[in-house]
Scaffold this active site. Structure first.
Site, PDB file in Angstrom:
ATOM      1  N   HIS A 120       0.814  -1.616  -0.356  1.00  0.00           N
ATOM      2  CA  HIS A 120       0.130  -0.605   0.233  1.00  0.00           C
ATOM      3  C   HIS A 120       1.047   1.187   0.113  1.00  0.00           C
ATOM      4  O   HIS A 120       0.913   1.915   1.181  1.00  0.00           O
ATOM      5  CB  HIS A 120      -0.813   0.361   1.653  1.00  0.00           C
ATOM      6  CG  HIS A 120      -1.871   0.754   1.177  1.00  0.00           C
ATOM      7  ND1 HIS A 120      -3.000   0.492   1.891  1.00  0.00           N
ATOM      8  CD2 HIS A 120      -1.948   2.401   0.693  1.00  0.00           C
ATOM      9  CE1 HIS A 120      -4.085   1.375   0.956  1.00  0.00           C
ATOM     10  NE2 HIS A 120      -3.293   2.664   0.961  1.00  0.00           N
ATOM     11  N   ASN A 164      -2.674  -2.698  -3.439  1.00  0.00           N
ATOM     12  CA  ASN A 164      -3.259  -0.896  -3.058  1.00  0.00           C
ATOM     13  C   ASN A 164      -2.996  -0.140  -4.430  1.00  0.00           C
ATOM     14  O   ASN A 164      -2.062   0.064  -4.285  1.00  0.00           O
ATOM     15  CB  ASN A 164      -3.569  -0.694  -1.882  1.00  0.00           C
ATOM     16  CG  ASN A 164      -4.577   0.499  -2.085  1.00  0.00           C
ATOM     17  OD1 ASN A 164      -5.003   0.178  -1.627  1.00  0.00           O
ATOM     18  ND2 ASN A 164      -3.914   1.690  -2.060  1.00  0.00           N
ATOM     19  N   GLU A 165      -4.399  -0.244  -5.327  1.00  0.00           N
ATOM     20  CA  GLU A 165      -4.388   1.028  -6.514  1.00  0.00           C
ATOM     21  C   GLU A 165      -2.889   1.272  -7.373  1.00  0.00           C
ATOM     22  O   GLU A 165      -2.536   2.269  -7.340  1.00  0.00           O
ATOM     23  CB  GLU A 165      -4.596   1.729  -5.881  1.00  0.00           C
ATOM     24  CG  GLU A 165      -5.856   2.256  -5.123  1.00  0.00           C
ATOM     25  CD  GLU A 165      -6.573   3.719  -3.951  1.00  0.00           C
ATOM     26  OE1 GLU A 165      -5.532   4.642  -3.896  1.00  0.00           O
ATOM     27  OE2 GLU A 165      -7.360   3.422  -3.503  1.00  0.00           O
ATOM     28  N   GLU A 376     -12.669   0.427  -0.108  1.00  0.00           N
ATOM     29  CA  GLU A 376     -12.225   1.209   0.621  1.00  0.00           C
ATOM     30  C   GLU A 376     -13.076   2.572   0.348  1.00  0.00           C
ATOM     31  O   GLU A 376     -14.261   2.347  -0.860  1.00  0.00           O
ATOM     32  CB  GLU A 376     -11.633   2.139   0.153  1.00  0.00           C
ATOM     33  CG  GLU A 376      -9.875   2.188   0.706  1.00  0.00           C
ATOM     34  CD  GLU A 376      -8.847   2.164   0.397  1.00  0.00           C
ATOM     35  OE1 GLU A 376      -8.825   3.490   0.462  1.00  0.00           O
ATOM     36  OE2 GLU A 376      -7.864   2.320   0.976  1.00  0.00           O
ATOM     37  N   SER A 430      -2.556  11.237   5.719  1.00  0.00           N
ATOM     38  CA  SER A 430      -3.354  11.018   4.651  1.00  0.00           C
ATOM     39  C   SER A 430      -2.863  11.666   4.343  1.00  0.00           C
ATOM     40  O   SER A 430      -2.763  12.570   2.929  1.00  0.00           O
ATOM     41  CB  SER A 430      -4.895  11.990   5.316  1.00  0.00           C
ATOM     42  OG  SER A 430      -5.324  12.570   3.785  1.00  0.00           O
ATOM     43  N   TRP A 431      -1.554  11.397   3.909  1.00  0.00           N
ATOM     44  CA  TRP A 431      -0.465  11.454   2.761  1.00  0.00           C
ATOM     45  C   TRP A 431      -0.053  12.530   2.819  1.00  0.00           C
ATOM     46  O   TRP A 431       0.350  13.101   4.139  1.00  0.00           O
ATOM     47  CB  TRP A 431      -1.064  10.519   1.375  1.00  0.00           C
ATOM     48  CG  TRP A 431      -0.783   8.920   1.674  1.00  0.00           C
ATOM     49  CD1 TRP A 431      -2.095   8.376   1.701  1.00  0.00           C
ATOM     50  CD2 TRP A 431      -0.586   7.718   1.969  1.00  0.00           C
ATOM     51  NE1 TRP A 431      -2.526   7.307   1.497  1.00  0.00           N
ATOM     52  CE2 TRP A 431      -1.403   6.925   1.669  1.00  0.00           C
ATOM     53  CE3 TRP A 431       1.072   8.012   1.760  1.00  0.00           C
ATOM     54  CZ2 TRP A 431      -0.791   5.582   2.032  1.00  0.00           C
ATOM     55  CZ3 TRP A 431       1.524   6.540   2.336  1.00  0.00           C
ATOM     56  CH2 TRP A 431       0.626   5.641   2.520  1.00  0.00           C
TER      57      TRP A 431
HETATM   58  C1  BGP Z   1      -7.009   5.741  -1.430  1.00  0.00           C
HETATM   59  C2  BGP Z   1      -5.295   4.870  -0.224  1.00  0.00           C
HETATM   60  C3  BGP Z   1      -5.670   5.594   1.279  1.00  0.00           C
HETATM   61  C4  BGP Z   1      -6.709   6.809   1.730  1.00  0.00           C
HETATM   62  C5  BGP Z   1      -7.321   7.568   0.733  1.00  0.00           C
HETATM   63  C6  BGP Z   1      -7.686   8.855   1.129  1.00  0.00           C
HETATM   64  O1  BGP Z   1      -6.869   6.210  -2.987  1.00  0.00           O
HETATM   65  O2  BGP Z   1      -5.448   3.514  -0.800  1.00  0.00           O
HETATM   66  O3  BGP Z   1      -4.206   5.222   1.370  1.00  0.00           O
HETATM   67  O4  BGP Z   1      -5.189   7.489   1.899  1.00  0.00           O
HETATM   68  O5  BGP Z   1      -7.207   6.898  -0.541  1.00  0.00           O
HETATM   69  O6  BGP Z   1      -7.147   9.241   0.342  1.00  0.00           O
HETATM   70  P1  BGP Z   1      -6.002  10.540   1.036  1.00  0.00           P
HETATM   71  O7  BGP Z   1      -5.553  10.552   1.825  1.00  0.00           O
HETATM   72  O8  BGP Z   1      -5.140  11.016  -0.297  1.00  0.00           O
HETATM   73  O9  BGP Z   1      -7.227  11.821   0.912  1.00  0.00           O
END
Ligand code: BGP
Length: 474
Positions: A120, A164-165, A376, A430-431
């Protein structure tokens, strides 16, 4: 393949290793690419790191207890590659194996089905330094890592996800440039990365099947069904290109074992490198078809004809601090259309619950009865607790209810959906957005020993699950 036919519907929530574990250098863990990025890269615009996050590493029991008390019977989490193989390959770190054994065993003790993702976004730095997903060598390194995990945990984990993605990860890393290694508008790197992810995933699937561990394995796609604005002139062409770019590159490969030939011609016509595509990989794809599909459902891709200008991506990691609306313009191909009637979150992304129905119906039409998990779905927003620390997140409830209603409608219309995971179990990193963009069903007070407080949405989700189960029994 495990007999998922007999399983009850799974209701749970999800997290990912780098976003929640913290303990970034504990018990023999190797350095990850995100550790390096978050510690010093100026593109980490909010300055946050996953060093501690909500400290799931030390709070896992509390989180699993809370999840169980909320009626959830499954938990999706990911393994940190660098915790297991600190150098990306070679020596195994027993400290990492022990940690995930603790988490898995505790889930099972509590009657919670673990759904485990191998990758992930969090690449070991040692692999990143070799060129990461651009370098074909990663395929064997990933296969080695997958085998170590299947062997260590496969007796108890019956639901696995390879990656993941793959598309969104490659998109952020090489098109937006907000995720490491932070390349912008680089189609060559973008497609090389997605391709190597597809090959690595298929290899891991084949290894898993060969080990006969009586479980099932899938891939998680960031669902993004393509919708073309009504006034588009070249509707079919635009739809075909965008759908290859967003969906079929991952889905045809994983579900049918076929890399879409039309994409190869398209890339060549556009002058994008395809030299990394190997004939012998076609067999790898055929032998690595997934047992199920995981879909992360947040939005659709609403597009129209390309108008003018160079390729550009529009992204917003500043939330309310920016007015940018998420989207893309690809020279000569297509561009994002703005639908004034669709709401957006403060990070400029559409909130469009009906995409849940549309994407599921499209999957059914294309890939038949393949089991699907909504791996998700959630809503990111700013939040303010009251004096007791309680968050009344009505906006999240309303939005998630809308998506779930559309999921249930798709199931009534014959889609083979087996489970739903709210993103996220508790507040986490959130990254590049940092910690202000919150998704959790449970609030985390990052300033007070990471104390957990269930939000209104936690209780709403609990009741929704109870009502569903009652109806299931009738
Ligand atoms: C998805 C990811 C997650 C999560 C979520 C929300 O793309 O798999 O890891 O973070 O999105 O995104 P963000 O946190 O960038 O708002």
């Amino acid at each position: 393949m495990q007999n998922i036919e007999k399983q009850k519907f799974l209701w749970g929530s999800a997290t990912a290793a780098y976003q929640c574990e913290g303990a970034w250098d504990a018990d023999g863990k190797g350095l990850g690419e995100w550790d390096v990025f978050s510690h010093g890269n100026p593109l980490n615009i909010n300055g946050a790191t996953g060093d501690v996050s909500c400290d799931f590493y030390h709070h896992y029991k509390e989180d699993i207890d809370m999840l169980k008390a909320g009626g959830q019977n499954t938990y999706r989490f990911s393994i940190s590659w660098a915790r297991i193989l600190p150098n990306g390959r070679g020596a195994v770190n027993q400290g990492g194996i022990d940690f995930y054994n603790r988490v898995i065993d505790y889930c099972l003790k509590q009657g919670v089905e673990p759904n485990v993702t191998l990758f992930h976004y969090d690449l070991p730095e040692a692999i990143a330094k070799e060129g990461g997903w651009e370098n074909r060598a990663i395929v064997d390194a990933f296969a080695e890592y997958a085998r170590v995990c299947f062997t260590a945990f496969g007796d108890r984990v019956k639901l696995w996800v390879t990656i993941n993605e793959p598309k969104y990860y490659a998109y952020c890393s090489h098109m937006v440039g907000n995720y490491p290694p932070n390349h912008r508008h680089d189609f060559n790197r973008y497609f090389t990365t997605v391709y190597h992810e597809a090959v690595a995933s298929a290899k891991a699937v084949a290894i898993y099947h060969s080990l006969k561990l009586n479980g099932s394995i899938g891939i998680v796609h960031d669902s993004s069904n393509v919708e073309v604005a009504p006034d588009t002139k070249e509707k079919e062409r635009v739809h075909m290109i965008a759908d290859l770019f967003y969906n079929r590159i991952i889905l045809d490969t994983a579900c049918k074992g076929e890399f879409p030939g039309a994409l190869i011609s398209l890339l060549r016509e556009y002058g994008i490198d395809t030299s990394y595509i190997k004939f012998e990989d076609m067999l790898v794809f055929l032998q690595g078809k997934v047992d199920f599909l995981g879909l992360n459902v947040y939005n659709r891709f609403y597009i129209t004809d390309y108008s003018a200008g160079e390729t550009e991506v529009f992204h917003n990691n500043k939330g309310a601090g920016s007015n940018a609306k998420e989207g893309i313009r690809i020279r000569d191909w297509y561009e994002t259309a703005i639908d004034p009637n669709t709401k957006r979150n403060l990070w400029g992304r559409e909130i469009y619950p009906k995409c849940m129905y549309n994407t599921l119906m499209e999957i059914k039409e294309r890939y038949g009865d393949i089991p699907v998990y909504i791996t998700e779905n959630g809503h990111g927003c700013y939040e303010k607790p009251n004096d007791e620390g309680y968050v009344e997140d009505d906006e999240r409830i309303e939005m998630m209810q809308g998506y779930i209603d559309y999921m249930l409608k798709a199931m009534e219309d014959g889609c083979n959906v087996r489970g739903y995971y709210a993103w996220s179990t508790m507040d986490l990193y959130s990254w590049v957005n940092g910690y202000e963009k919150r998704y959790g069903l449970v609030r985390v007070d990052f300033d007070d020993h990471n104390r957990r407080y269930p939000k209104k949405s936690y209780y709403w989700f609990k009741k929704l699950i109870e009502d569903y189960r009652k109806a299931e029994e009738e």
